[in-house]
Every structure is written in C-alpha cells, then in structure tokens.
Design an enzyme around this catalytic site. Structure first.
Site, short mmCIF file in Angstrom:
data_model
loop_
_atom_site.label_atom_id
_atom_site.label_comp_id
_atom_site.label_asym_id
_atom_site.label_seq_id
_atom_site.Cartn_x
_atom_site.Cartn_y
_atom_site.Cartn_z
N CYS A 165 5.62 -6.56 7.47
CA CYS A 165 6.83 -6.04 8.28
C CYS A 165 7.03 -7.09 9.16
CB CYS A 165 6.70 -4.64 8.68
SG CYS A 165 8.18 -4.19 9.81
N CYS A 217 3.64 8.55 0.94
CA CYS A 217 4.36 7.81 2.06
C CYS A 217 4.60 6.43 1.29
CB CYS A 217 3.14 7.74 2.89
SG CYS A 217 3.49 6.53 4.38
N CYS A 220 -0.87 6.64 9.28
CA CYS A 220 0.43 5.44 9.74
C CYS A 220 0.02 4.31 10.53
CB CYS A 220 1.32 6.67 10.55
SG CYS A 220 2.10 7.69 9.49
N CYS A 252 6.25 -4.71 16.10
CA CYS A 252 5.74 -3.61 17.16
C CYS A 252 4.46 -3.74 17.55
CB CYS A 252 5.84 -2.21 16.72
SG CYS A 252 7.70 -1.92 16.09
N SER A 262 11.99 6.95 8.04
CA SER A 262 11.55 6.50 9.36
C SER A 262 12.03 5.13 9.74
CB SER A 262 10.38 6.73 9.56
OG SER A 262 9.78 6.38 10.74
N CYS A 296 1.18 -1.87 15.93
CA CYS A 296 1.39 -1.27 14.53
C CYS A 296 0.63 -2.49 13.69
CB CYS A 296 2.63 -1.27 13.90
SG CYS A 296 2.92 -0.92 12.37
N LEU A 310 10.64 6.34 18.43
CA LEU A 310 11.10 6.32 19.77
C LEU A 310 9.83 5.60 20.49
CD1 LEU A 310 13.47 6.55 21.45
CD2 LEU A 310 12.88 8.99 22.20
N GLU A 316 0.65 -1.31 -0.05
CA GLU A 316 0.01 -0.06 -0.14
C GLU A 316 0.70 1.28 0.01
OE1 GLU A 316 -4.10 -1.13 2.28
OE2 GLU A 316 -2.55 -1.14 3.49
N GLY A 368 6.66 -1.55 6.36
CA GLY A 368 7.96 -1.98 6.29
C GLY A 368 8.86 -1.19 7.10
N GLU A 369 10.08 -2.08 7.27
CA GLU A 369 11.21 -1.19 7.94
C GLU A 369 12.26 -0.96 6.95
OE1 GLU A 369 12.24 0.20 10.66
OE2 GLU A 369 14.25 0.32 10.03
N1 SAH Z 1 8.93 0.90 10.10
C1 SAH Z 1 9.21 2.27 10.05
C2 SAH Z 1 8.47 3.17 9.28
C3 SAH Z 1 6.98 2.90 9.15
S1 SAH Z 1 5.91 2.93 10.30
C4 SAH Z 1 9.09 2.89 11.66
O1 SAH Z 1 8.65 2.14 12.41
O2 SAH Z 1 9.63 3.90 12.00
C5 SAH Z 1 5.75 4.87 10.28
C6 SAH Z 1 5.48 5.36 11.67
O3 SAH Z 1 3.99 4.96 12.01
C7 SAH Z 1 6.09 5.03 12.69
O4 SAH Z 1 6.65 6.10 13.83
C8 SAH Z 1 5.34 4.07 13.56
O5 SAH Z 1 5.80 3.70 14.74
C9 SAH Z 1 3.98 4.51 13.39
N2 SAH Z 1 2.86 3.89 13.64
C10 SAH Z 1 2.61 2.64 13.58
N3 SAH Z 1 1.45 2.26 13.89
C11 SAH Z 1 0.75 3.29 14.23
C12 SAH Z 1 -0.71 3.62 14.87
N4 SAH Z 1 -1.64 2.80 14.77
N5 SAH Z 1 -1.00 5.02 14.84
C13 SAH Z 1 -0.09 5.95 14.64
N6 SAH Z 1 0.99 5.67 14.09
C14 SAH Z 1 1.62 4.39 14.09
FE1 SF4 Z 2 7.38 -1.58 13.66
FE2 SF4 Z 2 7.39 0.11 11.92
FE3 SF4 Z 2 7.35 -2.33 11.23
FE4 SF4 Z 2 5.10 -1.12 12.10
S1 SF4 Z 2 6.12 -0.80 10.15
S2 SF4 Z 2 6.01 -3.08 13.05
S3 SF4 Z 2 6.03 0.33 13.58
S4 SF4 Z 2 9.04 -1.33 12.42
#
Ligand code: SAH
Ligand code: SF4
Length: 334
Positions: A101, A94, A324, A105, A183, A108, A207, A81, A151-152
């Site tokens: 991923c 974006c 996000c 986390c 990010s 997410c 963070l 997406e 994805g990361e």
């Molecule tokens: N994997 C990378 C980039 C993609 S996520 C990372 O984690 O940085 C982009 C941002 O959205 C990250 O800061 C992530 O922690 C945040 N995010 C993830 N799930 C979310 C949610 N449900 N609501 C708001 N932000 C979220």
């Molecule tokens: Fe974590 Fe970013 Fe992967 Fe979501 S997309 S699981 S926030 S690393």
C-alpha cells in the site's frame, strides 16, 4: 473478462450465461469442468484466459480454526494476502486490492511495504473464488466481503468498482450489496467519484483520530491533502442523499489516541451524524512501536454516554498475523 472473449468469438448470450453459471455459481476448479461448452471453444478459452491470475502459495489457519490467511503471488512476482473469517452467522472474505500500500499510515504493517502492484478486477475476484471453491466441498457459502486487506481501494478506482459489480451481479457472484463493505483511509475526490457510481455497498472510513492534527501524525500522506473537514463534506452529502450510516474505524493506540479527551472530542465530531464507531484493538507488530490500548471499554463507554453507537471489533487470527493491519509479507528484519 468473459465478455471480451465472447465478443471476439461472436458468442451468443447463452454461452456467457453458461460460463457464469459454472464459474461464478458452481465454482468449478478448472475450465475443463465447463462441460456445457463444446470442447474446441473450451480449449480456446484455456489458451486465452487464465483460470486464476493469482498463484496460490501457502495458507495459515489460526489456532481456533476461525481464520484462514492465504498467500498468493501475482504473475509479476508480488505477494498478496487474503483472509477468510468464519463466524457462526457469516463467512467473510477480507480481500486485498493491491500488493502492499502506498499510503504508509504509520501504525499499519501493510503501509510499511509501499506499493508493489495494483490488482486488477480478476485478481480481486480470484481471492473470493479461491475460498468459494474450498467452501463448495463443505457445503458452505461466503456471505460477506470486506475490502480491508492490503491496499487502499480508492487508489485503485479502475478495478475496485468493477470487482464490486462482479461480486454483486446476480448473474455472477450475486452477493447482496449490504454484505459488501469498502474501507478507505479517505481520499476525498476519489470518494466522490466512487460514491457517484452508486454501487450501494457499505462504507467504512478509517478515521483513527478525532482532530486534524493527530490524524496528520498517524496518517500523514492521506490526511494532509484530505482534511477531516473536506471528508465530512462528502460524507454528510452521502448520508443526506442515501440516508445510509457510515462506519468510522478507530484503532486504539495506547497513549496516542485513546484518552478520555479523545473520546469526548470524537463524540463531538460525530454528534448529529448518522455514524457507527467501530473501535479496533490494535494488532501489534514487532516492527512498529505502537501498543494495544488498555482503555477500550472506557473509550466505548464515553462514546455511548454521548449518544454515539459504538462497537468493538472482534479481532481474528492475531496468532497468524491475519488480522487487520497485519497483512504484510514477513520480512526477516524490520
Ligand atoms: N486501506 C484501507 C483498507 C485496509 S486497512 C483503510 O485504511 O481503510 C483495514 C483497517 O485496518 C483500517 O481501518 C486500518 O486502519 C486498520 N489497521 C491498520 N493497521 C492496523 C493494526 N495494526 N491493527 C488494527 N487495525 C489496523
Ligand atoms: Fe493506511 Fe489502509 Fe494503506 Fe494501511 S492499508 S497504510 S491503513 S491506507
């Protein structure tokens, strides 16, 4: 991709220039429009190089019209997406660098899918070109790219840096480095490698917690092996070398990381660091137990009182799950 083709056919540099002009600057919608090339060469190109490696599936526009989420499929059948966010002063794409991923986390949605596939350079750039082609008809332009989709990015070091080079190459998409943001959830060694490439793009660190213990709870996979302490060793060196500010993303989760104590602890952690905190209102997901915080304003106030620059990210496209952390291909059940 074009470079390999040019090498195989022994094409002179001006043929590559012609290609780049049409493909990356005029956003042609098929190789047939590469009219500066002789027909037989164009036909070979069509046979050997896919015009796009992502197959368009569907698109959702938010009620306010500001956000457009597009679903693609890869050749291997995985979903990807991308989201276009339209604002007065900028149009941001974006992009995803993976389908799913592997980091998982716990807050997410994408993380719950696991990893399906790493995207290659062309598949990442395809997402941008897709929107650029639509925009061309409206006489608009894409101005910013954020690697904040699925994805990361630092777990796809083969393709992400290459895609950044294509995006910022003046002969290709020619976006300013300052308008591209990567990010990451913070893989320390990979971050070192990435920064060593000196691509000059902006850096955002997810963070989400002011201390190691809480971060390990929210982002167990990445943070157990990559402590906050080690992360800051790399980041401090980066700011020392470049004098560039780092953005810290902090998603506010109700009663989990949003208390006054957390805000004070975060202020202390970032004091004397060149930092911008970007608070993110949590986008709820029916499959996950977390709730939006009610203390965003207070949290921001405490940071600011402690001298930390802090913004609250506007959330776009929540109604189409295009915000996000909401990028996950809908499943029928959790
Ligand atoms: N994997 C990378 C980039 C993609 S996520 C990372 O984690 O940085 C982009 C941002 O959205 C990250 O800061 C992530 O922690 C945040 N995010 C993830 N799930 C979310 C949610 N449900 N609501 C708001 N932000 C979220
Ligand atoms: Fe974590 Fe970013 Fe992967 Fe979501 S997309 S699981 S926030 S690393």
């Amino acid at each position: 991709m074009i470079e390999q083709f040019a090498k195989k056919y022994g094409l002179p540099k001006y043929r590559i220039n012609q290609f780049n002009q049409k493909y990356y600057k005029e956003y042609i919608s098929s190789f047939d429009e590469l009219t500066t090339w002789p027909k037989d060469l164009r036909e070979n190109l069509k046979l050997e190089i896919p015009f796009s490696k992502l197959i368009y599936q569907s698109s959702d526009v938010s009620k306010d019209g500001g956000t457009n989420k597009v679903l693609f499929k890869t050749k291997r059948g995985n979903y990807v997406e991308s989201v276009l966010i339209r604002e007065k002063e900028r149009n941001t794409v974006c992009v995803s660098c993976m389908s799913g991923c592997p980091v998982g986390c716990i807050f997410c949605a994408t993380g719950q899918m696991g990893l399906n596939e790493l995207l290659d350079e062309q598949q990442i750039v395809d997402q941008i070109l897709f929107f650029a082609r639509i925009f061309k008809k409206k006489n608009e332009k894409i101005s910013n790219i954020v690697y904040m989709g699925m994805g990361e990015p630092l777990l796809n070091l083969k393709s992400v840096p290459r895609s950044i080079m294509t995006i910022t190459d003046t002969e290709k998409l020619a976006l300013s480095k300052r308008r591209v943001t990567l990010s990451t959830s913070g893989y320390v060694q990979n971050l070192r490698t990435f920064l060593g490439k000196k691509l000059g793009v902006k850096l955002a660190i997810s963070l989400h917690a002011p201390n190691q213990k809480l971060r390990e709870m929210l982002m167990p996979k990445v943070s157990k092996k990559n402590s906050i302490k080690e992360l800051f060793e790399v980041l401090d060196k980066y700011t020392e070398d470049t004098n560039k500010r780092v953005t810290y993303e902090y998603v506010l989760l109700r009663d989990i990381n949003d208390s006054v104590i957390h805000a004070k602890e975060l202020s202390k952690l970032l004091r004397n660091r060149l930092a911008l905190v970007n608070l993110i209102n949590y986008n709820e997901n029916e499959c996950l137990p977390f709730k939006k915080s009610k203390k965003t304003k207070l949290f921001q106030k405490i940071l600011q009182e402690n001298g930390i620059t802090c913004t609250v990210r506007k959330s776009y496209g929540e109604d189409i799950k295009g915000a996000c952390g909401q990028l996950s291909v809908s499943r029928d059940e959790c």
